[in-house]
Motif scaffolding. Sequence first.
Motif: not given
Length: 124
Positions: A11, A88, A91, A121, A123
């Motif tokens: 992440l 993003p 992802t 991922t 964010s």
Amino acid sequence: EVQLQASGGGLVQTGGSLRLSCATSGLTFDDYSFAWFRQAPGKEREGVAIIGIGDSSTYYRDSVEGRFTISSDDAKNAVYLEMNNLKPEDTAVYYCAAVFGLDYNFTPRDYDYWGQGTLVTVSS
């Protein structure tokens, strides 16, 4: 038995960086071209970057050109994907793949071997 083991996902915030690794075994590394693919939920698998046999050349999809760098280490039989300025839309589950010989296409069915995937991922 040929094995490709992808790792390094995680992440990260928008604008961040990650380095993916693909450890290979059971194949003659210099006989293969390697690629990174990705698959986002509900979408088809798409090619991201390719490195030709013997590091002859690299090729990127337009959306990652200038942000991602594919490389390989013949001594370690490994392939890497350095990802910078992540967005993003990057992802996805990222897969490494190998195809015998020199090949610069992003057609998944043409690839001989696949790793298990590593999740990235990003964010917002």
